[in-house]
Design a protein around this motif. Structure first.
Motif, PDB file in Angstrom:
ATOM      1  N   PRO A  50       0.813  -1.223   0.000  1.00  0.00           N
ATOM      2  CA  PRO A  50       0.000   0.000   0.000  1.00  0.00           C
ATOM      3  C   PRO A  50       0.847   1.273   0.000  1.00  0.00           C
ATOM      4  O   PRO A  50       0.446   2.280  -0.600  1.00  0.00           O
ATOM      5  N   ALA A  51       2.011   1.230   0.649  1.00  0.00           N
ATOM      6  CA  ALA A  51       2.887   2.401   0.647  1.00  0.00           C
ATOM      7  C   ALA A  51       3.399   2.694  -0.757  1.00  0.00           C
ATOM      8  O   ALA A  51       3.453   3.859  -1.183  1.00  0.00           O
ATOM      9  N   ILE A  52       3.773   1.647  -1.496  1.00  0.00           N
ATOM     10  CA  ILE A  52       4.251   1.816  -2.865  1.00  0.00           C
ATOM     11  C   ILE A  52       3.149   2.392  -3.742  1.00  0.00           C
ATOM     12  O   ILE A  52       3.383   3.328  -4.530  1.00  0.00           O
ATOM     13  N   PHE A  53       1.936   1.861  -3.614  1.00  0.00           N
ATOM     14  CA  PHE A  53       0.811   2.387  -4.393  1.00  0.00           C
ATOM     15  C   PHE A  53       0.575   3.858  -4.080  1.00  0.00           C
ATOM     16  O   PHE A  53       0.343   4.673  -4.980  1.00  0.00           O
ATOM     17  N   HIS A 113       2.263   0.991 -15.707  1.00  0.00           N
ATOM     18  CA  HIS A 113       3.515   0.281 -15.418  1.00  0.00           C
ATOM     19  C   HIS A 113       3.812   0.303 -13.918  1.00  0.00           C
ATOM     20  O   HIS A 113       4.212  -0.722 -13.337  1.00  0.00           O
ATOM     21  N   LEU A 114       3.619   1.455 -13.282  1.00  0.00           N
ATOM     22  CA  LEU A 114       3.861   1.550 -11.842  1.00  0.00           C
ATOM     23  C   LEU A 114       2.883   0.667 -11.069  1.00  0.00           C
ATOM     24  O   LEU A 114       3.264   0.028 -10.076  1.00  0.00           O
ATOM     25  N   ALA A 115       1.625   0.634 -11.526  1.00  0.00           N
ATOM     26  CA  ALA A 115       0.634  -0.232 -10.865  1.00  0.00           C
ATOM     27  C   ALA A 115       1.029  -1.694 -10.992  1.00  0.00           C
ATOM     28  O   ALA A 115       0.863  -2.480 -10.039  1.00  0.00           O
ATOM     29  N   TRP A 116       1.565  -2.067 -12.148  1.00  0.00           N
ATOM     30  CA  TRP A 116       2.038  -3.446 -12.358  1.00  0.00           C
ATOM     31  C   TRP A 116       3.132  -3.778 -11.347  1.00  0.00           C
ATOM     32  O   TRP A 116       3.127  -4.871 -10.758  1.00  0.00           O
ATOM     33  N   GLY A 150       3.540  -2.550  -8.345  1.00  0.00           N
ATOM     34  CA  GLY A 150       2.945  -2.735  -7.036  1.00  0.00           C
ATOM     35  C   GLY A 150       2.139  -4.013  -6.924  1.00  0.00           C
ATOM     36  O   GLY A 150       2.160  -4.677  -5.879  1.00  0.00           O
ATOM     37  N   LEU A 151       1.462  -4.393  -7.991  1.00  0.00           N
ATOM     38  CA  LEU A 151       0.604  -5.573  -7.953  1.00  0.00           C
ATOM     39  C   LEU A 151       1.389  -6.867  -7.810  1.00  0.00           C
ATOM     40  O   LEU A 151       0.994  -7.771  -7.070  1.00  0.00           O
ATOM     41  N   ILE A 152       2.499  -6.984  -8.544  1.00  0.00           N
ATOM     42  CA  ILE A 152       3.216  -8.260  -8.529  1.00  0.00           C
ATOM     43  C   ILE A 152       4.335  -8.297  -7.495  1.00  0.00           C
ATOM     44  O   ILE A 152       4.964  -9.344  -7.305  1.00  0.00           O
ATOM     45  N   CYS A 165      12.588  -8.136  -6.630  1.00  0.00           N
ATOM     46  CA  CYS A 165      12.726  -6.738  -6.218  1.00  0.00           C
ATOM     47  C   CYS A 165      13.724  -6.012  -7.117  1.00  0.00           C
ATOM     48  O   CYS A 165      13.484  -4.868  -7.533  1.00  0.00           O
ATOM     49  N   LEU A 166      14.843  -6.670  -7.418  1.00  0.00           N
ATOM     50  CA  LEU A 166      15.838  -6.061  -8.296  1.00  0.00           C
ATOM     51  C   LEU A 166      15.275  -5.867  -9.699  1.00  0.00           C
ATOM     52  O   LEU A 166      15.491  -4.825 -10.332  1.00  0.00           O
ATOM     53  N   LYS A 167      14.538  -6.858 -10.188  1.00  0.00           N
ATOM     54  CA  LYS A 167      13.943  -6.760 -11.525  1.00  0.00           C
ATOM     55  C   LYS A 167      12.956  -5.592 -11.602  1.00  0.00           C
ATOM     56  O   LYS A 167      12.970  -4.810 -12.571  1.00  0.00           O
ATOM     57  N   LEU A 168      12.091  -5.463 -10.599  1.00  0.00           N
ATOM     58  CA  LEU A 168      11.107  -4.379 -10.605  1.00  0.00           C
ATOM     59  C   LEU A 168      11.790  -3.022 -10.468  1.00  0.00           C
ATOM     60  O   LEU A 168      11.379  -2.043 -11.110  1.00  0.00           O
TER      61      LEU A 168
END
Length: 314
Positions: free
Chosen positions: A235-238, A271-274, A276-278, A287-290
């Motif tokens: 939720p913080a990232i979103f 893209h940002l929502a993607w 946060g979702l996954i 984490c590194l990939k995102l």
């Protein structure tokens, strides 16, 4: 003095089979690793606010393209100053890096370069950045010099506060001010709002990055938003990404941008929502990939701004 290095191999989270490790002479590889040349995501993240700001300035001026000379200077400056910042950070954090699994293979704790060699290399990179900065107007020169304050304090913040990512944002988003200043010789509300949005974006992506080290950080006493948010990271990232998107849209509005700019921001928001979702905060590889995927986000937003400038300049 620069040649007495020891190549003990790549850093743990570097891009595999990068040209740094396959084509550079062995004496130069430790310096390239110190500057993170084999991890280009860092200078991309430093560069994007510069290029976004330059593109917004083009929209505001009614130009068909951002100033290409400025874009080239920002690219060179981002690579040089990101390298200088990483070198400085590694000098400050040698004791911490040696205790963290992912960072103990960095050149200084691994013994690839001495502290004296790192300091000389730091000065060389800073001089390259200075030469680049002096190509701009004097307002931009003074503004760029002021960025050294957040750069200087950032490495110490992880020892003091759970919000070191905020201070990283202060430094890494500075280009949002620079692109506009280089074009106009002054600031306005559009670049300031873009800067604040960049800070929120930086906190978001670097929180994801920091989850790679949260266990080691807890042991050695390093603070981060990853540790602060914990199980509430998603939720913080979103929230952070939503804030960043809203502020970027406001900056575009203040620059009198058209539909193409907002279409780019909308696509970027997906893209940002993607991300946060996954997101799986317990999967360091993911984490590194995102974190690295924010280069794609940067291209999406920049593409929208440039297309809008091109349409508006017809």
């Amino acid at each position: 003095m620069l040649f007495g290095t020891k190549d003990t191999g790549p850093v743990a989270d570097a891009v595999r089979r990068h040209w740094v490790d396959t084509h550079l002479p062995s004496w130069a590889r430790p310096y390239a690793r110190l500057a993170r040349w084999e991890r280009p995501i860092g200078w991309w993240l430093l560069l994007w606010p510069c290029w976004w700001s330059a593109a917004l300035a083009a929209i505001a001026k009614g130009a068909m393209l951002p100033n290409l000379w400025h874009l080239a200077l920002f690219f060179i400056g981002a690579v040089a100053m990101r390298g200088a910042g990483c070198t400085y950070n590694d000098l400050v954090d040698e004791d911490i890096d040696a205790q963290v699994e992912r960072t103990r293979s960095r050149p200084i704790p691994a013994g690839q370069v001495s502290r004296a060699q790192a300091k000389v290399f730091l000065v060389i990179q800073a001089l390259v950045g200075l030469v680049v900065l002096l190509q701009f107007n004097w307002f931009s020169v003074v503004l760029g010099a002021a960025s050294l304050l957040p750069v200087a304090i950032y490495p110490f913040m992880k020892r003091i506060t759970y919000w070191p990512q905020f201070f990283l944002g202060l430094a890494f988003s500075w280009g949002a001010l620079m692109g506009w200043a280089a074009a106009f010789g002054h600031l306005g509300w559009a670049p300031v709002v873009l800067y604040v949005g960049g800070i929120a974006w930086t906190i978001g992506y670097d929180t994801i990055y920091a989850h790679q080290d949260k266990e080691d950080d807890a042991v050695v006493g390093v603070k981060s938003t990853a540790r602060l948010f914990g199980i509430f990271t998603k939720p913080a990232i979103f929230a952070l990404y939503l804030l960043a998107t809203a502020l970027f849209a406001l900056a575009a509005t203040l620059a009198d941008a058209g539909p193409a700019a907002f279409a780019g921001l909308a696509l970027g928001a997906l893209h940002l929502a993607w991300q946060g979702l996954i997101l799986d905060i317990d999967d360091p590889d993911q984490c590194l990939k995102l974190f690295r995927s924010n280069t794609v986000y940067g291209w999406i937003v920049f593409g929208g701004f440039v297309l809008d400038a091109a349409i508006g300049g017809l």
